[in-house]
Write an enzyme that holds these catalytic residues in place. Sequence first.
Site, PDB file in Angstrom:
ATOM      1  CB  SER A  67      -0.884  -0.089   1.248  1.00  0.00           C
ATOM      2  OG  SER A  67      -1.621  -1.130   1.229  1.00  0.00           O
TER       3      SER A  67
HETATM    4  N1  SAM Z   1      -0.470  -4.914   4.121  1.00  0.00           N
HETATM    5  C1  SAM Z   1       0.217  -5.354   3.001  1.00  0.00           C
HETATM    6  C2  SAM Z   1       1.693  -4.861   2.885  1.00  0.00           C
HETATM    7  O1  SAM Z   1       2.064  -4.018   3.978  1.00  0.00           O
HETATM    8  O2  SAM Z   1       2.511  -4.747   2.061  1.00  0.00           O
HETATM    9  C3  SAM Z   1      -0.630  -4.698   1.558  1.00  0.00           C
HETATM   10  C4  SAM Z   1      -1.540  -5.607   1.243  1.00  0.00           C
HETATM   11  S1  SAM Z   1      -2.658  -5.696  -0.175  1.00  0.00           S
HETATM   12  C5  SAM Z   1      -2.900  -4.117  -0.513  1.00  0.00           C
HETATM   13  C6  SAM Z   1      -3.740  -6.484   0.125  1.00  0.00           C
HETATM   14  C7  SAM Z   1      -3.511  -7.911   0.354  1.00  0.00           C
HETATM   15  O3  SAM Z   1      -4.757  -8.829   0.908  1.00  0.00           O
HETATM   16  C8  SAM Z   1      -3.054  -8.830  -0.772  1.00  0.00           C
HETATM   17  O4  SAM Z   1      -1.810  -9.607  -0.497  1.00  0.00           O
HETATM   18  C9  SAM Z   1      -4.030 -10.096  -0.961  1.00  0.00           C
HETATM   19  O5  SAM Z   1      -3.597 -11.312  -1.495  1.00  0.00           O
HETATM   20  C10 SAM Z   1      -4.493  -9.962   0.541  1.00  0.00           C
HETATM   21  N2  SAM Z   1      -6.050 -10.685   0.810  1.00  0.00           N
HETATM   22  C11 SAM Z   1      -7.212 -10.598   0.046  1.00  0.00           C
HETATM   23  N3  SAM Z   1      -8.118 -11.003   0.521  1.00  0.00           N
HETATM   24  C12 SAM Z   1      -7.627 -11.785   1.551  1.00  0.00           C
HETATM   25  C13 SAM Z   1      -8.059 -12.620   2.642  1.00  0.00           C
HETATM   26  N4  SAM Z   1      -9.311 -13.000   2.498  1.00  0.00           N
HETATM   27  N5  SAM Z   1      -7.389 -13.233   3.711  1.00  0.00           N
HETATM   28  C14 SAM Z   1      -6.007 -12.895   3.562  1.00  0.00           C
HETATM   29  N6  SAM Z   1      -5.179 -11.971   2.769  1.00  0.00           N
HETATM   30  C15 SAM Z   1      -6.341 -11.387   1.796  1.00  0.00           C
END
Ligand code: SAM
Length: 222
Positions: A67
């Site tokens: 992000s």
């Molecule tokens: N917090 C992260 C970082 O610091 O790099 C950024 C996260 S990215 C914007 C969103 C993440 O949420 C993705 O890696 C995606 O695969 C994950 N995601 C989406 N749905 C999810 C779920 N139900 N459970 C766990 N992870 C999930």
Amino acid sequence: MNADSQERLFQRRRAALVDELREKGITDERVLAAIGAVPRHAFVDPALRHRAYRDEALPIGLQQTISQPFTVAYQTMMLDPRKDDRILEIGTGSGYQAAVLCEMGARVFTIERHKPLLDRAVQRLERLGYRVVARHGDGTLGWPAFAPFDGILVTAGAPEVPKALLEQLREPDEHHPGGRLVIPVGDAEGQRMTRITRTGPDRYEREETHVFRFVPLIGEGL
Ligand code: SAM
């Protein structure tokens, strides 16, 4: 450039990023100190390191992103983690947000649905000395074994609030305030940042602020 001067360059850029976030409205000095301490360049692909301290989201593979620093700071400020708070992060991604929470003294639990991303993030966090409890799986169901949480932070855009996450927030008592869930809620066009605070066994308070744009939250608990 040798490793020392490279490190000094990253430090200067990180300090400039902190100033930029302050100007953009991040007022919590604890959050700014954490952003100032975590080496964001270590959480992106080496080919993108020169962009690590710009205030922008970057690709991390599998169509996911680390992000934008402003978003990380904003969500962390809304979550308001205190030392030793138990925090559940949904969407480990690169591991950067988890590292920011560790810098603030939180006990961090994090779930990622893409195994290759999780494995990479866990390796990175270990190498940098950040201790987290991490799991591959579907975060929309929360992590009942470690509940209740003082805070739950969802870092992907949710069409609605997963019920399991509300149930896993701490109920307020004489020693602790109620748990907070920070989650962007909306459709593919944009999601409104939402904070839900548990104020009693069956009572929750909801606040909504600005619109952001995240990659989607995908899971069974929706
Ligand atoms: N917090 C992260 C970082 O610091 O790099 C950024 C996260 S990215 C914007 C969103 C993440 O949420 C993705 O890696 C995606 O695969 C994950 N995601 C989406 N749905 C999810 C779920 N139900 N459970 C766990 N992870 C999930």
